[in-house]
Structure formats: structure tokens, C-alpha cells
Motif scaffolding. Sequence first.
Motif, PDB file in Angstrom:
ATOM      1  N   ILE A  12      29.915  59.912 -62.225  1.00 11.53           N
ATOM      2  CA  ILE A  12      30.726  60.300 -61.068  1.00 11.53           C
ATOM      3  C   ILE A  12      30.107  61.441 -60.277  1.00 11.53           C
ATOM      4  O   ILE A  12      30.280  61.542 -59.058  1.00 11.53           O
ATOM      5  N   ALA A  13      29.382  62.333 -60.943  1.00 12.92           N
ATOM      6  CA  ALA A  13      28.861  63.523 -60.256  1.00 12.92           C
ATOM      7  C   ALA A  13      27.839  63.151 -59.198  1.00 12.92           C
ATOM      8  O   ALA A  13      26.937  62.336 -59.434  1.00 12.92           O
ATOM      9  N   ALA A  14      27.973  63.737 -58.024  1.00 15.24           N
ATOM     10  CA  ALA A  14      27.035  63.512 -56.927  1.00 15.24           C
ATOM     11  C   ALA A  14      25.909  64.537 -57.018  1.00 15.24           C
ATOM     12  O   ALA A  14      26.140  65.724 -57.118  1.00 15.24           O
ATOM     13  N   GLY A  15      24.673  64.044 -56.995  1.00 13.07           N
ATOM     14  CA  GLY A  15      23.524  64.936 -57.076  1.00 13.07           C
ATOM     15  C   GLY A  15      22.931  64.982 -58.472  1.00 13.07           C
ATOM     16  O   GLY A  15      23.605  64.709 -59.459  1.00 13.07           O
ATOM     17  N   SER A  16      21.657  65.334 -58.556  1.00 12.62           N
ATOM     18  CA  SER A  16      20.976  65.399 -59.850  1.00 12.62           C
ATOM     19  C   SER A  16      21.301  66.705 -60.573  1.00 12.62           C
ATOM     20  O   SER A  16      21.795  67.670 -59.977  1.00 12.62           O
ATOM     21  N   ARG A  17      20.999  66.734 -61.865  1.00 13.44           N
ATOM     22  CA  ARG A  17      21.314  67.907 -62.691  1.00 13.44           C
ATOM     23  C   ARG A  17      20.511  69.137 -62.304  1.00 13.44           C
ATOM     24  O   ARG A  17      21.001  70.258 -62.373  1.00 13.44           O
ATOM     25  N   PHE A  18      19.233  68.921 -61.973  1.00 12.59           N
ATOM     26  CA  PHE A  18      18.329  70.040 -61.728  1.00 12.59           C
ATOM     27  C   PHE A  18      17.687  69.925 -60.345  1.00 12.59           C
ATOM     28  O   PHE A  18      17.591  68.822 -59.796  1.00 12.59           O
ATOM     29  N   PRO A  19      17.230  71.029 -59.791  1.00 11.32           N
ATOM     30  CA  PRO A  19      16.519  70.977 -58.513  1.00 11.32           C
ATOM     31  C   PRO A  19      15.235  70.166 -58.631  1.00 11.32           C
ATOM     32  O   PRO A  19      14.645  70.082 -59.714  1.00 11.32           O
ATOM     33  N   TRP A  33      30.918  65.930 -65.965  1.00 15.49           N
ATOM     34  CA  TRP A  33      30.097  65.415 -64.875  1.00 15.49           C
ATOM     35  C   TRP A  33      28.631  65.259 -65.262  1.00 15.49           C
ATOM     36  O   TRP A  33      27.798  64.997 -64.416  1.00 15.49           O
ATOM     37  N   SER A  34      28.330  65.371 -66.554  1.00 17.83           N
ATOM     38  CA  SER A  34      26.983  65.101 -67.075  1.00 17.83           C
ATOM     39  C   SER A  34      27.134  64.359 -68.397  1.00 17.83           C
ATOM     40  O   SER A  34      27.132  64.965 -69.471  1.00 17.83           O
ATOM     41  N   ARG A  35      27.273  63.044 -68.315  1.00 13.66           N
ATOM     42  CA  ARG A  35      27.623  62.251 -69.496  1.00 13.66           C
ATOM     43  C   ARG A  35      26.504  61.312 -69.943  1.00 13.66           C
ATOM     44  O   ARG A  35      26.742  60.371 -70.709  1.00 13.66           O
ATOM     45  N   GLU A  36      25.282  61.596 -69.506  1.00 11.90           N
ATOM     46  CA  GLU A  36      24.173  60.702 -69.824  1.00 11.90           C
ATOM     47  C   GLU A  36      23.944  60.557 -71.324  1.00 11.90           C
ATOM     48  O   GLU A  36      23.476  59.510 -71.787  1.00 11.90           O
ATOM     49  N   VAL A  37      24.273  61.583 -72.085  1.00  7.42           N
ATOM     50  CA  VAL A  37      24.000  61.551 -73.531  1.00  7.42           C
ATOM     51  C   VAL A  37      24.829  60.501 -74.261  1.00  7.42           C
ATOM     52  O   VAL A  37      24.520  60.152 -75.405  1.00  7.42           O
ATOM     53  N   GLU A  38      25.880  60.011 -73.612  1.00  8.31           N
ATOM     54  CA  GLU A  38      26.746  59.027 -74.277  1.00  8.31           C
ATOM     55  C   GLU A  38      26.033  57.699 -74.511  1.00  8.31           C
ATOM     56  O   GLU A  38      26.437  56.929 -75.383  1.00  8.31           O
ATOM     57  N   ASP A  39      24.963  57.424 -73.744  1.00 11.93           N
ATOM     58  CA  ASP A  39      24.271  56.142 -73.881  1.00 11.93           C
ATOM     59  C   ASP A  39      23.560  56.015 -75.221  1.00 11.93           C
ATOM     60  O   ASP A  39      23.738  55.030 -75.937  1.00 11.93           O
ATOM     61  N   GLY A  55      25.912  70.670 -49.869  1.00  9.69           N
ATOM     62  CA  GLY A  55      26.281  69.700 -48.848  1.00  9.69           C
ATOM     63  C   GLY A  55      27.334  68.686 -49.257  1.00  9.69           C
ATOM     64  O   GLY A  55      28.396  69.033 -49.796  1.00  9.69           O
ATOM     65  N   GLU A  56      27.038  67.411 -48.966  1.00 10.18           N
ATOM     66  CA  GLU A  56      27.972  66.335 -49.266  1.00 10.18           C
ATOM     67  C   GLU A  56      28.238  66.222 -50.761  1.00 10.18           C
ATOM     68  O   GLU A  56      29.342  65.837 -51.176  1.00 10.18           O
ATOM     69  N   ASN A  57      27.236  66.540 -51.568  1.00 11.66           N
ATOM     70  CA  ASN A  57      27.426  66.497 -53.023  1.00 11.66           C
ATOM     71  C   ASN A  57      28.552  67.440 -53.442  1.00 11.66           C
ATOM     72  O   ASN A  57      29.404  67.089 -54.265  1.00 11.66           O
ATOM     73  N   PHE A  58      28.544  68.638 -52.876  1.00 11.06           N
ATOM     74  CA  PHE A  58      29.577  69.624 -53.213  1.00 11.06           C
ATOM     75  C   PHE A  58      30.949  69.070 -52.894  1.00 11.06           C
ATOM     76  O   PHE A  58      31.877  69.136 -53.717  1.00 11.06           O
ATOM     77  N   TYR A 103      25.482  72.228 -73.821  1.00 14.18           N
ATOM     78  CA  TYR A 103      25.411  73.412 -72.971  1.00 14.18           C
ATOM     79  C   TYR A 103      25.921  73.043 -71.576  1.00 14.18           C
ATOM     80  O   TYR A 103      26.046  71.860 -71.238  1.00 14.18           O
ATOM     81  N   SER A 104      26.249  74.035 -70.775  1.00 17.10           N
ATOM     82  CA  SER A 104      26.901  73.830 -69.473  1.00 17.10           C
ATOM     83  C   SER A 104      28.093  72.880 -69.599  1.00 17.10           C
ATOM     84  O   SER A 104      28.221  71.935 -68.816  1.00 17.10           O
ATOM     85  N   PRO A 105      28.978  73.106 -70.575  1.00 17.05           N
ATOM     86  CA  PRO A 105      30.100  72.184 -70.787  1.00 17.05           C
ATOM     87  C   PRO A 105      31.145  72.236 -69.678  1.00 17.05           C
ATOM     88  O   PRO A 105      32.013  71.363 -69.610  1.00 17.05           O
ATOM     89  N   LEU A 106      31.045  73.246 -68.808  1.00 16.41           N
ATOM     90  CA  LEU A 106      31.963  73.359 -67.676  1.00 16.41           C
ATOM     91  C   LEU A 106      31.238  73.108 -66.349  1.00 16.41           C
ATOM     92  O   LEU A 106      31.643  73.598 -65.302  1.00 16.41           O
ATOM     93  N   GLY A 107      30.157  72.324 -66.413  1.00 19.71           N
ATOM     94  CA  GLY A 107      29.450  71.968 -65.195  1.00 19.71           C
ATOM     95  C   GLY A 107      28.954  73.169 -64.420  1.00 19.71           C
ATOM     96  O   GLY A 107      29.089  73.226 -63.206  1.00 19.71           O
ATOM     97  N   ARG A 108      28.372  74.132 -65.139  1.00 20.92           N
ATOM     98  CA  ARG A 108      27.892  75.380 -64.525  1.00 20.92           C
ATOM     99  C   ARG A 108      29.001  76.070 -63.718  1.00 20.92           C
ATOM    100  O   ARG A 108      28.752  76.648 -62.666  1.00 20.92           O
ATOM    101  N   GLY A 109      30.215  75.986 -64.257  1.00 22.95           N
ATOM    102  CA  GLY A 109      31.342  76.672 -63.646  1.00 22.95           C
ATOM    103  C   GLY A 109      32.149  75.834 -62.681  1.00 22.95           C
ATOM    104  O   GLY A 109      33.293  76.184 -62.341  1.00 22.95           O
ATOM    105  N   PHE A 110      31.609  74.701 -62.236  1.00 19.16           N
ATOM    106  CA  PHE A 110      32.311  73.880 -61.246  1.00 19.16           C
ATOM    107  C   PHE A 110      33.636  73.368 -61.798  1.00 19.16           C
ATOM    108  O   PHE A 110      34.652  73.317 -61.081  1.00 19.16           O
TER     109      PHE A 110
END
Length: 315
Positions: free
Chosen positions: A307-314, A175-181, A229-232, A197-204
Motif C-alpha cells: 500500500i505504501a507509495a514510494g520506495s523505502r530508501f532514497p 507500510w513495509s511488509r515485504e518480509v512476509e513473502d 510529494g504525491e507519495n506523502f 526496525y522502523s516499526p512505525l514507518g519512521r514516525g509516519f
Amino acid sequence: MQKRKLGREGLEVSALGLGTMMMPDNEESVSTLLGALDLGVTLFDTADIYGEFLQGRFGGNEKLVGRALKGRRDEAVIATKFGITHTQGPKGDPAYIKKSVDASLYQLGMDYIDLYYQHRPDPNTPIEETIGTLADLVKEGKIRYIGLSEASPELIRRAHAIHPLAAVETEYSLWSREVEDEILPLVKELGIGFVPYSPLGRGFLTGQIKSFDDLPLDDYRRYYPRFQGENFAKNLEVVTLIEKMAAQKGCAPSQLALAWLLAQGENVVPIPGTKRLDRVQENLGALQVSLSEDELAQIERISPKGIAAGSRFPG
């Protein structure tokens, strides 16, 4: 244990490493670190800023890792980082680096660091100056290999021209594939290892988190947009599909997610973080999961880039 090379300068590590950021300084963590080493894990990832909040600052994780692994130093590859400060922003000037490396060596209780990353680029110091200083530390024997974390393609190329990089560390998962570009093609071109790092989406992506209330009240993930919220709810739909595919394949969702990462290139070495030895064992099971072209295509349909809803960081 399967091995992989990081860079072209001779650094070889286990195909899966262990991220130690969230480990508390206790005997269970020591047992997990030593147990991982017994299981064949050789790459242990820490940083000078990781650890519990004590005396007005975070830190202490290096001390834990060093205490646990010191007696088996020749079996472990220790990666640590410098460059994140609490008040001055990212730092990479020569004086700061020299101070930081000595502090990390002291905290680790070791004579050298295997892989030394700049944790975040310093906008006020040319990367050539930073890498030149790190190259001097290689000559001095304080560090063996150089890495960058969360760096742009331009900085990676410029840094590598000064001294070969062993690894680039950046968030990467289903759910964090930006590096592929740009990042992944670049490191493959230059012969640099890639450490997600966070290869499991911070546990999600483990499937263990079914609702926001599953997160403890003091869990930092409560502040991350993807857990809110809706992102979850949207992200949970994707995880449910990954769980279904994993069940059909007879493996855990975490194993499927890590196997997918391992299939992205022989230079890719994920570092899932955990405090528990049973989770280390489960993650290592990913090394026995092979994915066919049809299965990789199925995963692509389930979790395409973006596909992931919401940004990576706060923020």
C-alpha cells in the motif's frame, strides 16, 4: 513486562525493545534509556555507525548507550552491529570483524555484547566465513548471540547452518511488509527471532506528521520518497484510516501499529526508536492492545501489503 525469546539458544528479551539510532548524546537520552529500563525494556539496539557526525564520520551512539546502562549491565540486552563502512561498502571479512568487535566493546565500555549483527551482507566475503568468525567470538566470550540485518533468505539459511542465529533484523511495519513473502516464514521455520526496525514507518504511522513541513529542515526523512510529494499525500490517507480505527479502539495509532506487529508471531520483537521517555511509555501501551481476528482483517483492508507509495530508501 511481557518477554519473548529470540532464537533457540536462550536469549530472552522484552516484547518491545528500544532503537537508539536517533538519540543525541545528551542527558535527556541517558534519562530515556534508564527510564525505559525502569519500565521493563531490556533490548537496546545500537550500531557502531549510529550517532552524530563527528571528526569526519558518524558514530558515538554506542558510547552513549554504554555510559547510560553500564551500571545496570546485568538488566540490559545490548545489541550492536558492524559492517557498514563509509568508503568500502559492506564488510564482513574476519580481520574487519575482529577489529570492529573490539572497537564496539571499547565504545560501550563493556566486556561482552549480547547480540552482534552483521549490519549489511558483504558481497565479497562468503557468509560462511563471516559467521565462522562470529562463532569464534562466541567461544571467546566477546559476544553471546549472532544476528543478521537486511539479509536475503538464502544468506539466512546458509548462515544458520554454520551457527544458530538468534535474530534477523529488517524493516517491517504496516507500510513495509515485504518480509512476509519469504523472510518471516523462513525465520519461523528455523526458530530465529525477528526484530523489525522502523516499526512505525519512521514516525509516519504515529499520526504526528501531517505535512512535509512538519519535518525539521535537517530531518533525514525529507530525502525519503515516502515523505515526498504525491507519495506523502497517498500515505497520509492510509494513516488517517489507521488513526480512525485506533480512536474507535481507544488507543494511539502507534499502539495499534505495534500491536499488529506483535500479533504476527511470538518470535517478533519490534524496536521502535525514540528520544523521549513519554514515547517509550506510549509504545509500551501496545502490549495491552489485543486484536481480534476481525480487527486484524480490518487492518489488512486498511493497509494491505504494497500500500505504501514510494520506495523505502532514497535513490
